[in-house]
Design a protein around this motif. Structure first.
Motif, PDB file in Angstrom:
ATOM      1  N   UNK A  84      -3.391  -2.721   5.916  1.00  9.60           N
ATOM      2  CA  UNK A  84      -3.187  -4.067   5.395  1.00  9.60           C
ATOM      3  C   UNK A  84      -4.230  -4.416   4.337  1.00  9.60           C
ATOM      4  N   UNK A  85      -5.481  -4.024   4.591  1.00  7.82           N
ATOM      5  CA  UNK A  85      -6.542  -4.296   3.624  1.00  7.82           C
ATOM      6  C   UNK A  85      -6.270  -3.609   2.296  1.00  7.82           C
ATOM      7  N   UNK A  86      -5.876  -2.346   2.352  1.00 12.84           N
ATOM      8  CA  UNK A  86      -5.580  -1.606   1.132  1.00 12.84           C
ATOM      9  C   UNK A  86      -4.363  -2.184   0.417  1.00 12.84           C
ATOM     10  N   UNK A  87      -3.354  -2.584   1.198  1.00 10.55           N
ATOM     11  CA  UNK A  87      -2.149  -3.165   0.610  1.00 10.55           C
ATOM     12  C   UNK A  87      -2.465  -4.466  -0.108  1.00 10.55           C
ATOM     13  N   UNK A  88      -3.218  -5.339   0.551  1.00 11.27           N
ATOM     14  CA  UNK A  88      -3.566  -6.626  -0.058  1.00 11.27           C
ATOM     15  C   UNK A  88      -4.423  -6.423  -1.300  1.00 11.27           C
ATOM     16  N   UNK A  89      -5.314  -5.446  -1.249  1.00 11.28           N
ATOM     17  CA  UNK A  89      -6.151  -5.171  -2.411  1.00 11.28           C
ATOM     18  C   UNK A  89      -5.293  -4.738  -3.600  1.00 11.28           C
ATOM     19  N   UNK A  90      -4.285  -3.899  -3.337  1.00  6.49           N
ATOM     20  CA  UNK A  90      -3.391  -3.468  -4.416  1.00  6.49           C
ATOM     21  C   UNK A  90      -2.591  -4.648  -4.957  1.00  6.49           C
ATOM     22  N   UNK A  91      -2.130  -5.530  -4.072  1.00  3.45           N
ATOM     23  CA  UNK A  91      -1.355  -6.701  -4.494  1.00  3.45           C
ATOM     24  C   UNK A  91      -2.195  -7.595  -5.407  1.00  3.45           C
ATOM     25  N   UNK A  92      -3.470  -7.771  -5.062  1.00  2.00           N
ATOM     26  CA  UNK A  92      -4.328  -8.656  -5.838  1.00  2.00           C
ATOM     27  C   UNK A  92      -4.763  -8.028  -7.160  1.00  2.00           C
TER      28      UNK A  92
END
Length: 300
Positions: free
Chosen positions: A87-95
């Motif tokens: 989730x952390x990596x996914x959110x970082x990519x989204x941002x």
């Protein structure tokens, strides 16, 4: 699932399409929160806090909390840890990336699932699927354009790492699902992850206006409903039918990117996305063919 009725398959497809639309909406809310000044720790905390609140309501009004009792607590702890990393990596990519590009890179999850399935689970993987894997990564190179500078390479790497970690979680869930109900798995992931995220939130908390609080809660509630819809889709229809629905998320990401952030996918994304999608669909189809063959051999 082989004997699933057409009505249940249609319901499964409808639920999966709903979950895709909701997850895309959640991603847009994440970017709006960040644009409004919310910190990363706040956003990821409210993603799980809202989902945990939703699970509490569902359990209290339905099967009850006794239904999520587990004998495999350590497995749920491991799943929560891996899920938080994903989730952390996914959110970082989204941002870091435009919505369409982060969504497209996320489509590599079936590719990583194939690689990990072959290496960890020793699943039979023929040259058809290995060719699809290579083709998929070629599509990623087209979208990311390493050295091109049209968006941060770190964002693309975060997206790929998120897809690989998510694929690892999916493999772990296969073993957990042998003894645990889906609701149990979702409940423990939502609640256990609040422990470390609560600590993170304590260091990142800041005052907001009413609109921002609504956006933060929206991230969690929309994500929680999306997770339940995705779970229901798997319950009512075979994976080979519902998984291809995920690729409709590119349409939602493109629409939100255009309407909310005045950004459209780059020409490279329009070229690379169909390649990645085609490779993922081929992997899903080959998996379906393999399972059908195994079933036929078992009957014989």
């Amino acid at each position: 699932m082989a004997a699933a009725s057409p009505d249940r398959i249609l319901l499964a497809v409808a639920l999966r399409l709903t979950s895709v639309a909701l997850f895309a909406s959640m991603n847009a809310l994440i970017k709006l929160c960040e644009a409004g000044g919310a910190r990363f720790g706040e956003i990821i905390f409210f993603r799980q806090f809202g989902a945990a609140c939703l699970m509490m309501v569902v359990l209290a009004s339905g099967p009850g909390f006794a239904s999520v009792k587990t004998e495999r607590f350590s497995a749920h702890v491991l799943r929560a840890g891996m899920g938080l990393v994903a989730m952390t990596l996914t959110f970082n990519a989204i941002l870091m990336l435009p919505l369409a590009e982060s969504t497209t890179i996320g489509f590599t999850m079936p590719i990583f699932a194939t690689i990990l399935g072959a290496l960890i689970l020793r699943e039979p993987t023929g040259w058809h699927r290995w060719a699809a894997v290579i083709t998929g990564f070629a599509g990623v190179l087209i979208v990311a354009q390493p050295g091109g500078g049209h968006f941060p390479l770190l964002g693309a790497l975060s997206g790929l790492a998120a897809a690989m970690t998510t694929a690892s979680v999916s493999i772990l869930l296969r073993t957990i699902a042998k003894t645990e109900a889906t609701m149990t798995t979702v409940f423990w992931f939502s609640t256990l992850s609040l422990v470390p995220l609560g600590i993170v939130y304590g260091f990142s908390w800041q005052p907001h206006d009413a609109v921002m609080w609504m956006l933060l809660m929206g991230v969690g509630l929309v994500g929680g409903v999306a997770q339940l819809a995705m779970t229901g889709a798997i319950r009512f229809g075979p994976v080979s039918v519902v998984l291809p629905m995920d690729y409709s998320s590119l349409l939602w990401a493109t629409m939100y990117g255009w309407l909310l952030f005045d950004m459209l996918p780059t020409p490279a994304t329009w070229i690379g996305a169909p390649i990645i999608i085609a490779s993922g669909l081929y992997i899903v189809w080959r998996e379906h063919v393999r399972r059908v063959q195994e079933t036929d051999q078992a009957i014989v």
